[in-house]
Design an enzyme around this catalytic site. Structure first.
Site, PDB file in Angstrom:
ATOM      1  N   LYS A  58       6.003  23.093 -15.644  1.00 26.60           N
ATOM      2  CA  LYS A  58       5.189  21.904 -15.371  1.00 26.60           C
ATOM      3  C   LYS A  58       4.720  21.885 -13.919  1.00 26.60           C
ATOM      4  CE  LYS A  58       4.588  16.997 -15.751  1.00 26.60           C
ATOM      5  NZ  LYS A  58       5.025  15.692 -16.273  1.00 26.60           N
ATOM      6  N   GLU A  94       9.642  17.859 -25.279  1.00 22.48           N
ATOM      7  CA  GLU A  94       8.825  18.293 -24.147  1.00 22.48           C
ATOM      8  C   GLU A  94       9.178  19.726 -23.736  1.00 22.48           C
ATOM      9  OE1 GLU A  94       6.305  16.801 -22.922  1.00 22.48           O
ATOM     10  OE2 GLU A  94       6.492  14.710 -23.543  1.00 22.48           O
ATOM     11  N   HIS A  98       9.839   8.442 -27.558  1.00 20.45           N
ATOM     12  CA  HIS A  98       8.662   9.198 -27.151  1.00 20.45           C
ATOM     13  C   HIS A  98       8.705  10.628 -27.691  1.00 20.45           C
ATOM     14  CE1 HIS A  98       5.412  10.774 -24.649  1.00 20.45           C
ATOM     15  NE2 HIS A  98       6.236  11.721 -24.239  1.00 20.45           N
ATOM     16  N   ARG A 155      -4.174  21.129 -16.283  1.00 15.20           N
ATOM     17  CA  ARG A 155      -3.077  20.191 -16.545  1.00 15.20           C
ATOM     18  C   ARG A 155      -3.207  19.536 -17.922  1.00 15.20           C
ATOM     19  NH1 ARG A 155      -0.316  15.843 -12.338  1.00 15.20           N
ATOM     20  NH2 ARG A 155       1.255  15.082 -13.797  1.00 15.20           N
ATOM     21  N   ARG A 185       0.811  -1.235   0.000  1.00 15.65           N
ATOM     22  CA  ARG A 185       0.000   0.000   0.000  1.00 15.65           C
ATOM     23  C   ARG A 185       0.839   1.277   0.000  1.00 15.65           C
ATOM     24  NH1 ARG A 185      -3.404  -2.887   3.877  1.00 15.65           N
ATOM     25  NH2 ARG A 185      -5.195  -3.745   2.752  1.00 15.65           N
ATOM     26  N   ASN A 241      -0.864  18.115 -22.507  1.00 11.84           N
ATOM     27  CA  ASN A 241      -1.062  17.051 -23.491  1.00 11.84           C
ATOM     28  C   ASN A 241      -0.900  17.534 -24.927  1.00 11.84           C
ATOM     29  OD1 ASN A 241      -1.670  15.026 -21.555  1.00 11.84           O
ATOM     30  ND2 ASN A 241      -3.775  15.767 -21.406  1.00 11.84           N
ATOM     31  N   HIS A 281       0.307  15.250 -27.765  1.00  8.65           N
ATOM     32  CA  HIS A 281       0.288  13.882 -27.259  1.00  8.65           C
ATOM     33  C   HIS A 281      -0.869  13.033 -27.782  1.00  8.65           C
ATOM     34  CE1 HIS A 281       3.396  15.404 -24.666  1.00  8.65           C
ATOM     35  NE2 HIS A 281       3.518  14.257 -24.036  1.00  8.65           N
ATOM     36  N   GLU A 307      -5.507  16.464 -13.098  1.00  8.49           N
ATOM     37  CA  GLU A 307      -5.776  16.669 -14.520  1.00  8.49           C
ATOM     38  C   GLU A 307      -7.270  16.782 -14.832  1.00  8.49           C
ATOM     39  OE1 GLU A 307      -3.677  15.156 -18.656  1.00  8.49           O
ATOM     40  OE2 GLU A 307      -3.973  13.708 -17.039  1.00  8.49           O
ATOM     41  N   HIS A 367       0.969  10.052 -29.040  1.00 12.07           N
ATOM     42  CA  HIS A 367       0.803   8.749 -28.392  1.00 12.07           C
ATOM     43  C   HIS A 367       0.286   7.704 -29.360  1.00 12.07           C
ATOM     44  CE1 HIS A 367       0.721   9.899 -23.821  1.00 12.07           C
ATOM     45  NE2 HIS A 367       1.933   9.799 -24.309  1.00 12.07           N
ATOM     46  N   LYS A 390       2.467  11.585 -11.841  1.00 14.71           N
ATOM     47  CA  LYS A 390       1.800  10.607 -12.705  1.00 14.71           C
ATOM     48  C   LYS A 390       2.654   9.349 -12.781  1.00 14.71           C
ATOM     49  CE  LYS A 390      -1.015  13.041 -16.138  1.00 14.71           C
ATOM     50  NZ  LYS A 390      -1.123  13.305 -17.589  1.00 14.71           N
TER      51      LYS A 390
END
Length: 357
Positions: free
Chosen positions: A218, A180, A258, A232, A116, A236, A239, A228, A243, A138
């Protein structure tokens, strides 16, 4: 330099490792065991430097995975959880993630779910992970080729950004991270875009300024919208297309990083911004030409258009069956939750290919 995030600090500079050693000395009784999570590249090129400058890590247990996005899976996580369990890691164990985006994403998720949640630190070793993956909480792995489908939000306890590690990067990986960086400027800061026009990232002062500015951008966005729900989403930009291209390349076994996919995505989504979001044609042209000059872009196979659309439809950023984008209004100004039709996306991709011809 120190950047204060929600409940942790991000330290930037080659001297931060000495401070890290002091932290470990001060709190060594709190950590029952220390594990260093890395891949074969960070193990070879960065781990010796880390141990040399942080003697408190001598004796830490090493957990090494193979590099690459294709290893960012629940199966690999399961193997690491077994290793932690077999090593008798308890809830006072500490995981130090030493590597790029895959290592930071996976290592954080592994630590967050084991018993946990145990503590973890990020020491990102690529430009991409220093300005992006290690900041913001994230954590995720891919599922059946879909990017970051299984994950959660949880902040690290500490992030150490050491520019010295960037000297180990091949040029392609430098440029992957720069995608980025350019994104941060385009969505948020026109003056930063101007700074990037002539920046020499091999100059130490310029690099420190770049790292500080990108991480600050950021971090400031994340502080306002950690989960998000709104702002936020501007991160993207590039992306949705990027992606999809990255997932398709992974499926087909193509060699694509990437940031290379995101650079392509930014050009296509700049075209969409001009088509649908009021971005002026001359500004769109400046952005496209700059990205084309900086990055080695490749054409998109139009025969795979229907497959790319399916990747986009399954993107976690969509709230409905519609395809969601973050698009530009101007340099330094982005708008999120912008829906584009399949016909508009196809037209933008054809225009992108024509610009590269």
């Amino acid at each position: 330099m120190e950047i204060q995030s929600d409940k942790y600090s991000i330290y930037i500079g080659n001297d931060v490792l000495q401070e890290f050693n002091v932290i470990l000395e001060d709190y060594q009784e709190q950590y029952s065991k220390v594990f260093i999570f890395c891949d074969e590249n960070s193990s070879q090129y960065c781990l010796p430097y880390l141990i040399e400058h942080v003697p408190m890590l001598i004796g830490a247990e090493l957990i090494e995975i193979e590099s690459g996005e294709h290893n960012k899976t629940l199966s690999i996580c399961n193997d690491v959880w077994k290793t932690l369990s077999e090593s008798n890691a308890d809830r006072n164990a500490l995981v130090v993630n030493l590597g790029g985006g895959v290592v930071c994403d996976m290592g954080g998720m592994i630590a967050s779910l084991y018993k946990r949640g145990i503590r973890f630190f990020h020491i990102p070793t690529t430009l991409l992970s220093q300005v992006d993956a290690s900041v913001g909480g994230k954590l995720a792995v891919d599922l059946d080729g879909h990017k970051n489908q299984i994950g959660l939000f949880r902040n690290p306890d500490l992030v150490l950004v050491v520019p010295e590690f960037l000297k180990t990067l091949p040029e392609r990986h430098w440029m992957s991270g720069m995608a980025e960086v350019y994104k941060h400027a385009l969505i948020c800061d026109a003056s930063y875009w101007s700074f990037l026009e002539n920046v020499d990232v091999k100059d130490e002062d310029a690099l420190l300024s770049l790292l500080n500015q990108s991480i600050s951008i950021k971090n400031n966005i994340v502080l306002q919208d950690w989960e998000e729900k709104g702002l936020r989403k501007t991160l993207n930009f590039g992306h949705t297309i990027g992606h999809a291209i990255e997932s398709q390349a992974l499926l087909k076994g193509r060699d694509l990083l990437h940031g290379e996919a995101i650079a392509i995505g930014m050009v296509v989504e700049t075209i969409l911004s001009e088509m649908t979001n009021g971005l002026k044609a001359d500004v769109s042209s400046v952005i496209r030409k700059k990205i084309q000059n900086v990055f080695s872009l490749t054409q998109i196979d139009e025969r795979e258009f229907s497959e790319l659309i399916e990747w986009m439809r399954n993107d976690k950023k969509n709230d409905t069956s519609e395809i969601n984008f973050t698009l530009l209004k101007d340099i330094g100004q982005a708008e999120f939750n912008k829906v584009c039709s399949v016909d508009q996306i196809e037209q933008a991709i054809k225009m992108y290919n024509s610009f590269l011809s």
